[in-house]
Motif scaffolding. Structure first.
Motif, PDB file in Angstrom:
ATOM      1  N   UNK A  55       0.808  -1.218   0.000  1.00 19.49           N
ATOM      2  CA  UNK A  55       0.000   0.000   0.000  1.00 19.49           C
ATOM      3  C   UNK A  55       0.837   1.261   0.000  1.00 19.49           C
ATOM      4  N   UNK A  56       2.114   1.142  -0.355  1.00 18.75           N
ATOM      5  CA  UNK A  56       3.012   2.299  -0.277  1.00 18.75           C
ATOM      6  C   UNK A  56       2.656   3.392  -1.281  1.00 18.75           C
ATOM      7  N   UNK A  57       2.037   3.001  -2.387  1.00 21.21           N
ATOM      8  CA  UNK A  57       1.697   4.013  -3.385  1.00 21.21           C
ATOM      9  C   UNK A  57       0.526   4.883  -2.959  1.00 21.21           C
ATOM     10  N   UNK A  58      -0.177   4.469  -1.917  1.00 18.98           N
ATOM     11  CA  UNK A  58      -1.303   5.261  -1.430  1.00 18.98           C
ATOM     12  C   UNK A  58      -0.881   5.974  -0.162  1.00 18.98           C
ATOM     13  N   UNK A  59       0.114   6.824  -0.279  1.00 14.23           N
ATOM     14  CA  UNK A  59       0.624   7.631   0.826  1.00 14.23           C
ATOM     15  C   UNK A  59       1.187   6.761   1.946  1.00 14.23           C
ATOM     16  N   UNK A  60       1.993   5.802   1.589  1.00 17.13           N
ATOM     17  CA  UNK A  60       2.773   4.988   2.547  1.00 17.13           C
ATOM     18  C   UNK A  60       1.920   4.263   3.574  1.00 17.13           C
ATOM     19  N   UNK A  61       0.907   3.535   3.155  1.00 22.34           N
ATOM     20  CA  UNK A  61       0.039   2.864   4.128  1.00 22.34           C
ATOM     21  C   UNK A  61       0.831   1.853   4.966  1.00 22.34           C
ATOM     22  N   UNK A  62       1.527   0.923   4.293  1.00 21.66           N
ATOM     23  CA  UNK A  62       2.192  -0.168   5.008  1.00 21.66           C
ATOM     24  C   UNK A  62       3.294   0.306   5.924  1.00 21.66           C
ATOM     25  N   UNK A  63       4.192   1.152   5.405  1.00 18.44           N
ATOM     26  CA  UNK A  63       5.335   1.554   6.215  1.00 18.44           C
ATOM     27  C   UNK A  63       4.907   2.494   7.332  1.00 18.44           C
ATOM     28  N   UNK A  64       3.918   3.368   7.061  1.00 16.16           N
ATOM     29  CA  UNK A  64       3.509   4.292   8.121  1.00 16.16           C
ATOM     30  C   UNK A  64       2.891   3.510   9.276  1.00 16.16           C
ATOM     31  N   UNK A  65       2.164   2.429   8.951  1.00 19.01           N
ATOM     32  CA  UNK A  65       1.581   1.621  10.018  1.00 19.01           C
ATOM     33  C   UNK A  65       2.664   0.861  10.787  1.00 19.01           C
ATOM     34  N   UNK A  88       9.692   4.154   1.735  1.00 24.12           N
ATOM     35  CA  UNK A  88       9.167   3.728   3.036  1.00 24.12           C
ATOM     36  C   UNK A  88       9.989   4.299   4.177  1.00 24.12           C
ATOM     37  N   UNK A  89      11.289   4.516   3.906  1.00 18.12           N
ATOM     38  CA  UNK A  89      12.166   5.090   4.935  1.00 18.12           C
ATOM     39  C   UNK A  89      11.604   6.401   5.476  1.00 18.12           C
ATOM     40  N   UNK A  90      10.942   7.154   4.601  1.00 16.34           N
ATOM     41  CA  UNK A  90      10.348   8.432   5.034  1.00 16.34           C
ATOM     42  C   UNK A  90       9.384   8.241   6.192  1.00 16.34           C
ATOM     43  N   UNK A  91       8.575   7.165   6.146  1.00 14.12           N
ATOM     44  CA  UNK A  91       7.610   6.923   7.217  1.00 14.12           C
ATOM     45  C   UNK A  91       8.315   6.676   8.535  1.00 14.12           C
ATOM     46  N   UNK A  92       9.456   5.958   8.479  1.00 13.95           N
ATOM     47  CA  UNK A  92      10.197   5.655   9.701  1.00 13.95           C
ATOM     48  C   UNK A  92      10.859   6.917  10.253  1.00 13.95           C
ATOM     49  N   UNK A  93      11.457   7.705   9.351  1.00 10.09           N
ATOM     50  CA  UNK A  93      12.109   8.937   9.797  1.00 10.09           C
ATOM     51  C   UNK A  93      11.090   9.923  10.335  1.00 10.09           C
TER      52      UNK A  93
END
Lengths: 196, 649
Positions: free
Chosen positions: B279-289, B383-388
């Motif tokens: 789901x990363x293409x929809x505003x980072x769903x997976x990584x943000x979660x 996805x790194x953006x979500x972690x940072x």
């Protein structure tokens, strides 16, 4: 968008039977029952109409007319319902080079068959009543030939099927009128009485 | 739909009907836009005319009720590129949302502008269809040529028309449709819903097994991550060959290489976490979660799917390195390293990142050249953006095949596919996995062990995912009632599956990647029957046990693989905060899409049929009335048709 075609074809095929129903049948509940189920005759006799002039169950003419029309409407409904169901969709016939007159031709053929069944009903009743085997044979062969004529529709030769069918319908209508006791004099008398 | 907008295509509830018009040149376009009178049209466009400008012009003319793209499987891909994503994918989300100097790709737009840029994110309000089947294209063009083609003048009726049907149940935006779905209606067995949050699963695995009681040290976990999903304007057409699949293959191969050699490493406190975010293409769903869960110490397998396995409770502080693979494929054997300018202001992070890049350079052995992008350029969408965003002290890098602009001209489109075995790419992916594996080994073990990735595995994965899905490797995965046909659909797009009845519905693609990861990183428990495997599963919480095989024939595999929810943190509470910085995308409920081709009669023809019907009816009414009133009347006076039976009264 061919809801208009749907109503157009529906009115062509079932408009005349509907007029006949409205004007000749619906005023008498017993006739409606016979229209739907002609076999109810015996049962209806037991609850028959006391004091009514020309009670249906005993008046063979009315009975044959009503039963014939009922059978015609049912046969027409069965043969046209699939075509009408398709007609209500957005398109029309002709994608694979078929005739665009398919719906109209189907509707007129169905109308002819409804009318023919009515007339055949009257003639057949009288033929059996009078043991008139020639008339009996006429009904058989007429049905056979009209049905055979519809085979032309398959090759889209509507001109070869519909005019002959309507000629036969007119002839059969005349025979039915005669079987019902009518003659040219009746028509003349009617015209005269109308003028008066 | 997201918090403020809706995007995509839809039709009226009964479908949109229009006259087919195959557009081959500018004159045809002019005809549809101005000259033709039989509106509405549904233009059928070849790919050279299927551009944002043309489509918007057509839609805004109000003269079309849909559009069809004609593109057979063998036709050439446009040289100008075809990527319906934004030039700045996921803009406004991720790390840089709050940093105006970097947000909205101020410094650099990642996805090169092309004729269909943004197509995916426009609210079309009309349907856009793709016709790729040759026979269908032929019947459509034949129908057009025979009935509709104008020779300077308007063609004669009946005309060839098409009906497109794909009704979307929801409207406006996510808040509206979620509110409507929660209206206090009569409680039904199947509650009415209009849209579901887009959701899927993150696939996670650790190199060394962990358990609940284990104490994980800070800075001891190396995360190797990639995204799972791509996009396409057309349903089930998201192959995402070079957008995601080659990268997923690389990470699978890295996991395979490391797991195969795990026994050789000297034991220490370090561990590796493989992560596939969906789901990363929809505003980072997976990584943000995942980042949200790690921050709140709730990063755990989904209970209902994996009830017994309890891995260690990881958190963001445990991460020592974050290595993200993003669009890995051969581009002159060069890999670009992207770093984040904000987090490297911290000395520790800067030093770790610099060391890591140096380590990559040392290990690359001249097969792959490693270059770092220039300083002020921020991270690409990753996805790194979500972690940072949750924790700036994570040293992380993004490896990709592009420097400033995506090398893939067909990024996130239905044209991002591959038809033949690409040996150059396969060799590159193998070298890349060797490189990543060796770098990771250097991070966890001082003793230098060199490993090599298995090229046959990479080749098999490449062929299975991209060329022929009915391959041996995929067939081995079809256990557990998963029908073989299902592996044929490796569409990488994500959808709304969050509705309670649909919960745990997993796309075939996610399931394939999970099963591959289990096979690659797990080990077979010898001499174990199915029931023994089930018992192990229930009594052992430090491994995830999977019975691989049909019925009682198979083997029991123990692994550290598990699934976590890829549902945006925005939807975690009952009352959704729509001003959140997390993804708010939802997918509307829809009916199966369909298209029908037929002839449409002219209005005049329809009217004449209707009036013929009315005429026949009125005429018959008159005739029957006359016969009834005048002729039957005279008949009844002299009946020759007498009753034969007297009433039995």
């Amino acid at each position: 968008m061919t809801v208009m075609e749907f109503f157009g074809c529906g009115l062509i095929a079932f408009g005349p039977p509907f007029s006949m129903f409205c004007l000749t049948i619906c005023k008498d509940p017993i006739r409606i029952i016979i229209l739907i189920s002609a076999e109810a005759e015996a049962g209806l006799q037991k609850v028959s109409e006391v004091g009514v002039q020309n009670p249906v169950v005993t008046d063979r003419l009315t009975l044959s007319y009503v039963a014939g029309l009922g059978f015609g409407i049912m046969s027409g409904a069965f043969s046209l319902v699939n075509v009408l169901a398709d007609a209500i969709g957005p398109g029309t016939v002709g994608l694979h080079g078929d005739s665009p007159y398919f719906f109209l031709a189907s509707a007129f053929t169905t109308l002819a068959f409804i009318l023919l069944h009515t007339f055949w009903g009257i003639i057949f009743f009288q033929a059996l009543d009078m043991k008139n085997y020639i008339l009996l044979a006429y009904v058989f062969f007429c049905h056979l030939s009209v049905s055979a004529l519809t085979l032309f529709n398959k090759s889209q030769s509507y001109a070869a099927s519909i005019p002959p069918i309507y000629i036969i319908t007119l002839v059969t209508a005349g025979l039915a009128f005669k079987a019902a006791g009518g003659s040219f004099n009746n028509v003349k008398a009617a015209c005269v009485s109308r003028r008066n | 739909m997201n918090a403020t907008h809706s995007i995509g295509c839809q039709t009226n509830s009964n479908g949109n009907v229009g006259i087919v018009f195959v557009i081959e040149n500018d004159d045809d376009l002019e005809w549809v836009l101005h000259k033709g009178t039989s509106v509405p049209y549904i233009p059928a466009l070849y790919i050279s005319y299927f551009t944002k400008d043309v489509l918007l012009k057509l839609r805004d003319s109000g003269r079309i009720s849909g559009a069809i793209l004609l593109n057979s499987k063998n036709s050439k891909r446009p040289d100008l590129g075809f990527s319906p994503d934004k030039t700045c994918p996921n803009e406004g989300f991720g790390l840089y949302a709050n940093y105006p100097q970097y947000s909205h790709c101020t410094l650099n737009e990642w996805n090169p502008k092309n004729p269909v840029t943004d197509l995916m994110f426009i609210d079309w309000k009309i349907p856009l269809y793709l016709l790729s089947d040759e026979a269908s294209i032929r019947s459509l063009t034949k129908c057009f040529d025979e009935h509709n083609k104008p020779n300077g003048t308007e063609p004669n009726w009946p005309l060839c028309a098409v009906e497109l049907n794909s009704r979307m149940m929801a409207a406006a935006n996510s808040p509206t449709c979620i509110r409507r779905s929660h209206l206090p209606l009569i409680p039904l067995a199947n509650p009415i819903t209009f849209c579901d949050p887009i959701s899927s699963y993150n696939i996670i695995s650790t190199l060394f097994p962990t358990n609940e009681k284990m104490i994980v040290k800070n800075h001891s976990l190396i995360v190797v991550a990639t995204r799972l999903d791509s996009l396409s304007l057309f349903q089930k057409k998201a192959v995402g060959a070079y957008s995601v699949i080659t990268t997923v293959i690389t990470l699978l191969s890295v996991a395979h290489t490391l797991a195969a050699n795990a026994a050789k490493f000297s034991k220490n406190d370090k561990n590796v976490l493989f992560a596939f975010f969906d789901g990363e293409n929809w505003d980072y769903i997976g990584s943000s979660r995942a980042a949200y869960d790690l921050k709140h110490k709730s990063f755990a397998p989904i209970q209902d799917l994996i009830p017994y396995y309890k891995p260690a409770n990881f958190s963001l502080e445990h991460i020592s390195h974050f290595i993200e693979l993003n669009q890995i494929s051969s581009n002159q054997d060069t890999i670009w390293v992207h770093t984040d300018p904000i987090s490297i202001k911290d000395n520790y992070v800067n030093q770790t990142v610099t060391d890591l890049i140096q380590l990559f350079k040392n290990k690359s052995s001249n097969l792959i050249s490693i270059n770092r992008t220039n300083a002020p350029i921020p991270l690409p969408p990753a996805s790194l953006q979500s972690f940072l965003k949750e924790e700036l002290k994570i040293p992380g890098i993004v490896l990709s095949n592009f420097e400033m602009q995506y090398a893939n001209k067909y990024f996130n489109s239905f044209l991002d596919f591959e038809t033949q075995e690409n040996n150059e790419t396969i060799r590159f992916l193998t070298n890349m996995s060797t490189l990543v594996a060796n770098t990771i080994i250097s991070l966890i073990d001082r003793n230098q062990i060199d490993v090599v990735a298995d090229e046959t595995i990479v080749k098999e994965l490449f062929n299975c995912f991209l060329i022929n899905t009915s391959c041996k490797l995929f067939k081995e995965l079809t256990y557990d009632n998963m029908p073989q046909e299902i592996t044929k659909d490796t569409s990488t797009s994500v959808a709304g599956y969050t509705n309670p009845e649909k919960m745990y519905e997993m796309s075939a693609y996610v399931s394939i990647v999970l099963r591959l990861l289990i096979n690659f990183t797990g080990s077979v428990v010898s001499h174990s029957s199915k029931s023994e495997c089930m018992n192990l599963m229930k009594n052992n919480s430090s491994f995830s046990f999977t019975w691989v095989g049909s019925g009682d024939n198979g083997s029991c595999i123990s692994s550290s693989c598990f699934l976590t929810a890829a549902l945006s943190p925005a939807f975690l509470n009952d009352s959704v905060d729509w001003k959140t910085t997390y993804s708010t995308w939802t997918e509307s409920e829809w009916k199966i899409s369909s298209a029908r081709l037929f002839l449409k009669p002219s209005f005049a023809h329809e009217m004449s049929t209707l009036f013929a019907g009315i005429g026949v009816f009125l005429f018959s009414f008159g005739i029957v009335y006359i016969i009834q009133e005048y002729i039957i009347f005279t008949l009844q006076r002299n009946p020759s048709f007498s009753p034969v039976r007297e009433p039995t009264m």
